[in-house]
Scaffold this motif. Structure first.
Motif, PDB file in Angstrom:
ATOM      1  N   ILE A 103      -2.601  -9.781  -2.220  1.00  0.00           N
ATOM      2  CA  ILE A 103      -2.020  -9.414  -0.930  1.00  0.00           C
ATOM      3  C   ILE A 103      -0.516  -9.627  -1.037  1.00  0.00           C
ATOM      4  CG2 ILE A 103      -2.034  -9.810   1.557  1.00  0.00           C
ATOM      5  CD1 ILE A 103      -4.728 -11.271   1.174  1.00  0.00           C
ATOM      6  N   THR A 104       0.269  -8.619  -0.682  1.00  0.00           N
ATOM      7  CA  THR A 104       1.717  -8.736  -0.794  1.00  0.00           C
ATOM      8  C   THR A 104       2.405  -7.852   0.231  1.00  0.00           C
ATOM      9  OG1 THR A 104       3.593  -8.630  -2.345  1.00  0.00           O
ATOM     10  CG2 THR A 104       1.921  -6.892  -2.528  1.00  0.00           C
ATOM     11  N   LYS A 105       3.695  -8.101   0.416  1.00  0.00           N
ATOM     12  CA  LYS A 105       4.566  -7.214   1.187  1.00  0.00           C
ATOM     13  C   LYS A 105       5.697  -6.676   0.308  1.00  0.00           C
ATOM     14  CE  LYS A 105       4.158  -9.750   5.609  1.00  0.00           C
ATOM     15  NZ  LYS A 105       3.608 -11.082   5.242  1.00  0.00           N
ATOM     16  N   ALA A 125      -8.565  -3.007 -10.194  1.00  0.00           N
ATOM     17  CA  ALA A 125      -7.375  -3.612  -9.600  1.00  0.00           C
ATOM     18  C   ALA A 125      -7.196  -3.002  -8.221  1.00  0.00           C
ATOM     19  CB  ALA A 125      -6.140  -3.359 -10.451  1.00  0.00           C
ATOM     20  N   VAL A 126      -7.037  -3.852  -7.218  1.00  0.00           N
ATOM     21  CA  VAL A 126      -6.847  -3.396  -5.838  1.00  0.00           C
ATOM     22  C   VAL A 126      -5.625  -4.110  -5.270  1.00  0.00           C
ATOM     23  CG1 VAL A 126      -7.875  -3.092  -3.562  1.00  0.00           C
ATOM     24  CG2 VAL A 126      -9.351  -3.191  -5.588  1.00  0.00           C
ATOM     25  N   VAL A 127      -4.720  -3.352  -4.689  1.00  0.00           N
ATOM     26  CA  VAL A 127      -3.544  -3.939  -4.051  1.00  0.00           C
ATOM     27  C   VAL A 127      -3.723  -3.909  -2.543  1.00  0.00           C
ATOM     28  CG1 VAL A 127      -1.065  -3.709  -3.635  1.00  0.00           C
ATOM     29  CG2 VAL A 127      -1.987  -3.355  -5.944  1.00  0.00           C
ATOM     30  N   GLN A 128      -3.495  -5.051  -1.917  1.00  0.00           N
ATOM     31  CA  GLN A 128      -3.563  -5.174  -0.465  1.00  0.00           C
ATOM     32  C   GLN A 128      -2.139  -5.350   0.068  1.00  0.00           C
ATOM     33  OE1 GLN A 128      -6.785  -8.056   0.681  1.00  0.00           O
ATOM     34  NE2 GLN A 128      -6.957  -8.287  -1.535  1.00  0.00           N
ATOM     35  N   MET A 129      -1.738  -4.499   0.993  1.00  0.00           N
ATOM     36  CA  MET A 129      -0.378  -4.499   1.517  1.00  0.00           C
ATOM     37  C   MET A 129      -0.403  -4.752   3.020  1.00  0.00           C
ATOM     38  SD  MET A 129       2.865  -3.996   0.538  1.00  0.00           S
ATOM     39  CE  MET A 129       2.807  -3.007  -0.959  1.00  0.00           C
ATOM     40  N   ARG A 152       7.324  -0.103   1.688  1.00  0.00           N
ATOM     41  CA  ARG A 152       5.937  -0.455   1.382  1.00  0.00           C
ATOM     42  C   ARG A 152       5.058   0.798   1.353  1.00  0.00           C
ATOM     43  NH1 ARG A 152       5.340  -5.534   5.544  1.00  0.00           N
ATOM     44  NH2 ARG A 152       7.543  -6.129   5.345  1.00  0.00           N
ATOM     45  N   ILE A 153       5.354   1.748   2.223  1.00  0.00           N
ATOM     46  CA  ILE A 153       4.619   3.010   2.200  1.00  0.00           C
ATOM     47  C   ILE A 153       4.873   3.736   0.882  1.00  0.00           C
ATOM     48  CG2 ILE A 153       4.315   5.249   3.330  1.00  0.00           C
ATOM     49  CD1 ILE A 153       3.224   2.828   4.892  1.00  0.00           C
ATOM     50  N   GLU A 154       6.099   3.701   0.416  1.00  0.00           N
ATOM     51  CA  GLU A 154       6.411   4.312  -0.886  1.00  0.00           C
ATOM     52  C   GLU A 154       5.636   3.625  -2.004  1.00  0.00           C
ATOM     53  OE1 GLU A 154      11.046   5.621   0.172  1.00  0.00           O
ATOM     54  OE2 GLU A 154      10.640   3.977  -1.222  1.00  0.00           O
TER      55      GLU A 154
END
Length: 286
Positions: A103-105, A125-129, A152-154
């Motif tokens: 989980i990141t910003k 691999a899954v990225v949580q934003m 973050r959308i980019e």
């Protein structure tokens, strides 16, 4: 910043925190709460200097699974640029055939896109934003020391282009600040554009506990004069601080995500994040 020796790095459920504390400056951060017994200033980041050695040792002993990070501290704090603990962890996770989610910003995550792609090819691999507001100016108030929502959308778009699945945390939604229909609609528009797999949204609101509450109220006084008094009058010392627009916004959230084929059930998303795919093959141990 200070360094400590940790006794272990992975929890029973394969979560890890390489750092403790954060410098993103998010005004609402629950990790500031006294319940977590942090014995140093939140911005004085604790670095677990032996974490890479511990991780290697623990990965060798555990069955293949998803390794997660970011639930307490965003792993991509600015110090990670030179410390590179996350990148070194990813190298081990890739080498030993595990999966990874965080989980990141932060757009610093893209530095490690090469490793995320390798992990995703062999396992998952899954990225949580986290996304809280579609307004970059408001984002710079709520989350001042990290990239704004537009960036973050980019990042989410680049991840989608690379075949990395993504999940969004639509929270917290702060009463009288970002709890309006236009904001939620705009965020969901972005999520559709970048093909997110699922969105966590438990309710429209936030949680406040001792430690977190006092910091949040100081920031309200600084950026939204008079709003603290409204919070105190309406919510008192409640842990759950719900938006008065919750019912309307949640109805819209559930209908929009369902119509777009985005998972909106939190339990289903959690199961997906924890599921280690059978397609994975064991990497050669080096």
């Amino acid at each position: 910043m200070h360094y400590v020796k940790a006794k272990s790095i992975l929890s029973q459920k394969n979560g890890m925190n390489l750092y403790r504390g954060c410098s993103h400056g998010c005004i609402y951060c629950d990790s500031r709460s006294e319940i977590y017994n942090m014995d140093h200033d939140f911005e004085d980041i604790e670095v677990k200097e032996n974490s890479i050695e511990l991780l290697k040792r623990e990965l060798l002993k555990r069955p293949k699974a998803m390794i997660g990070t970011g639930s307490m501290t965003d792993p991509y704090i600015p110090a990670e640029r030179h410390l590179r603990y996350v990148r070194r962890s990813l190298e081990l996770i890739d080498r030993y055939g595990f999966g990874f989610t965080c989980i990141t910003k932060s757009d610093l995550l893209l530095r490690d896109l090469d490793l995320l792609k390798k992990i995703n090819e062999k396992a998952k691999a899954v990225v949580q934003m986290t996304l809280t507001t579609a307004d970059d100016d408001l984002c710079r108030i709520l989350e001042p020391n990290v990239c704004p929502t537009s960036r973050r959308i980019e990042v989410l778009k680049e991840l989608d282009d690379a075949g990395i699945p993504t999940v969004v945390w639509l929270c917290p939604i702060l009463p009288y600040i970002n709890d309006d229909f236009d904001n939620i609609r705009a965020i969901l528009d972005h999520c559709v554009e970048v093909n997110v797999k699922g969105i966590f949204c438990f309710n429209m609101g936030l949680t406040l506990r001792d430690g977190n509450r006092q910091h949040f109220y100081r920031k309200l006084d600084e950026h939204f004069p008079g709003l603290k008094e409204r919070y105190i009058e309406e919510f008192g010392d409640s842990y759950a601080v719900g938006s008065p627009n919750n019912d309307e916004l949640m109805r819209y959230f559930k209908k929009r995500t369902s119509d777009e084929g985005i998972i909106n059930d939190s339990y289903e998303i959690l199961c997906y994040l924890r599921e280690f795919p059978q397609k994975s093959r064991q990497s050669k141990l080096i």
